[in-house]
Design an enzyme around this catalytic site. Structure first.
Site, PDB file in Angstrom:
ATOM      1  N   ASP A   1      -1.822  -0.949   6.276  1.00 26.32           N
ATOM      2  CA  ASP A   1      -1.982  -0.300   7.579  1.00 26.32           C
ATOM      3  C   ASP A   1      -3.433  -0.090   7.972  1.00 26.32           C
ATOM      4  O   ASP A   1      -3.758  -0.074   9.155  1.00 26.32           O
ATOM      5  CB  ASP A   1      -1.266   1.054   7.593  1.00 26.32           C
ATOM      6  CG  ASP A   1      -1.956   2.064   6.687  1.00 26.32           C
ATOM      7  OD1 ASP A   1      -2.338   3.147   7.177  1.00 26.32           O
ATOM      8  OD2 ASP A   1      -2.118   1.777   5.483  1.00 26.32           O
TER       9      ASP A   1
ATOM     10  N   ASP B   1       0.878  -1.167   0.000  1.00 24.72           N
ATOM     11  CA  ASP B   1       0.000   0.000   0.000  1.00 24.72           C
ATOM     12  C   ASP B   1       0.917   1.219   0.000  1.00 24.72           C
ATOM     13  O   ASP B   1       2.126   1.104   0.255  1.00 24.72           O
ATOM     14  CB  ASP B   1      -0.882  -0.026   1.251  1.00 24.72           C
ATOM     15  CG  ASP B   1      -1.794   1.186   1.353  1.00 24.72           C
ATOM     16  OD1 ASP B   1      -2.283   1.664   0.312  1.00 24.72           O
ATOM     17  OD2 ASP B   1      -1.988   1.680   2.480  1.00 24.72           O
TER      18      ASP B   1
ATOM     19  N   SER C   1      -2.796   1.097  -4.415  1.00 26.06           N
ATOM     20  CA  SER C   1      -3.070   2.260  -3.580  1.00 26.06           C
ATOM     21  C   SER C   1      -4.389   2.910  -3.949  1.00 26.06           C
ATOM     22  O   SER C   1      -4.815   2.875  -5.103  1.00 26.06           O
ATOM     23  CB  SER C   1      -1.941   3.287  -3.745  1.00 26.06           C
ATOM     24  OG  SER C   1      -2.258   4.500  -3.100  1.00 26.06           O
TER      25      SER C   1
ATOM     26  N   ASP D   1      -0.295   4.972   1.043  1.00 27.39           N
ATOM     27  CA  ASP D   1      -0.647   5.893   2.120  1.00 27.39           C
ATOM     28  C   ASP D   1      -0.648   5.180   3.464  1.00 27.39           C
ATOM     29  O   ASP D   1      -1.343   4.183   3.653  1.00 27.39           O
ATOM     30  CB  ASP D   1      -2.022   6.515   1.859  1.00 27.39           C
ATOM     31  CG  ASP D   1      -2.025   7.385   0.623  1.00 27.39           C
ATOM     32  OD1 ASP D   1      -1.363   8.426   0.641  1.00 27.39           O
ATOM     33  OD2 ASP D   1      -2.682   7.004  -0.368  1.00 27.39           O
TER      34      ASP D   1
ATOM     35  N   LYS E   1     -10.871  -0.379  -2.219  1.00 25.55           N
ATOM     36  CA  LYS E   1     -10.794  -1.153  -0.986  1.00 25.55           C
ATOM     37  C   LYS E   1     -12.035  -0.868  -0.137  1.00 25.55           C
ATOM     38  O   LYS E   1     -12.513   0.263  -0.138  1.00 25.55           O
ATOM     39  CB  LYS E   1      -9.525  -0.774  -0.216  1.00 25.55           C
ATOM     40  CG  LYS E   1      -8.244  -1.000  -1.013  1.00 25.55           C
ATOM     41  CD  LYS E   1      -7.021  -0.465  -0.272  1.00 25.55           C
ATOM     42  CE  LYS E   1      -5.765  -0.620  -1.125  1.00 25.55           C
ATOM     43  NZ  LYS E   1      -4.554  -0.121  -0.445  1.00 25.55           N
TER      44      LYS E   1
END
Length: 225
Positions: free
Chosen positions: A168, A10, A110, A12, A143
């Site tokens: 995260d 990922d 991302s 960010d 996502k």
């Protein structure tokens, strides 16, 4: 013996500490256009594609604006902020180079728009180390749907089950797990994932420095949560 043959990052909150910047920029944009930021807004936005979050800001928080106008305004401010200072996560360059040197092909999946993905990887000096990069605005669903991760695995020519994903956020963890990948969680201290999402991780790392080829080998044979 199972092998994890590729790694998908990922962006960010994993390579770049951008979530505080995204929150500040979007909060300011909403306030400047007469909207109201809600207590759960940041959690809702994490993992959304550009099309999804711009529609949410335009229709749910502001009203009377076109999503495209909102997206252009926010992304323009993000680029200016990155030009002033790119807030890399500790160990970001090092983990990319470490895993690339080990021979595993690397990818990015991302929720950031393509222009920001390319900008960050260029500024990091690692863009040429990634075989496949993808913005979820380039697939049907963002996502927590698995579309982005599945597409990156296809472009890497590695089955998703043989990929590790580094994530995260709650929606990111759900997305990578739904794709069938082994997920390594690196929780952001300011934006920790939900416990049910964290439970999907095969390993929870304290930071990027803990992610090594040896760790990938160790989790390869563990049952997937």
């Amino acid at each position: 013996m199972s092998v994890l043959r590729a790694v998908v990052f990922d962006l960010d909150g994993v390579l770049v500490d951008s979530e505080p910047v995204w929150e500040e920029v979007r909060r300011g944009y909403v306030a400047d256009h007469g909207g109201r930021w809600r207590p759960d807004t940041q959690d809702r936005l994490m993992g959304m594609s550009t099309k999804e979050w711009s529609r949410y800001l335009a229709t749910e928080l502001i009203g009377g604006m076109e999503p495209r106008e909102v997206a252009e305004g926010v992304i323009g401010q993000m680029i200016r902020r990155y030009d002033e200072h790119l807030p890399l996560m500790p160990g970001a360059r090092e983990v990319v180079r470490r895993l690339a040197e080990d021979g595993r092909p690397l990818g990015v999946s991302s929720s950031s728009p393509r222009t920001l993905i390319d900008h960050v990887l260029d500024e990091m000096g690692v863009r040429d180390l990634f075989r496949a990069t993808l913005s979820t605005e380039e697939v049907a669903r963002g996502k927590p749907a698995p579309d982005g991760y599945l597409t990156v695995a296809e472009r890497l020519d590695v089955p998703a089950e043989e990929c590790a994903a580094i994530e995260d956020s709650s929606n990111g963890l759900r997305s990578a797990h739904a794709a069938g990948m082994r997920v390594i969680a690196v929780p952001h201290p300011r934006y920790p994932p939900d416990e049910d999402a964290l439970a999907l991780a095969s390993h929870v790392a304290r930071d990027l420095n803990a992610i090594t080829p040896r760790l990938l080998d160790q989790i390869a044979d563990k049952p997937r949560p």
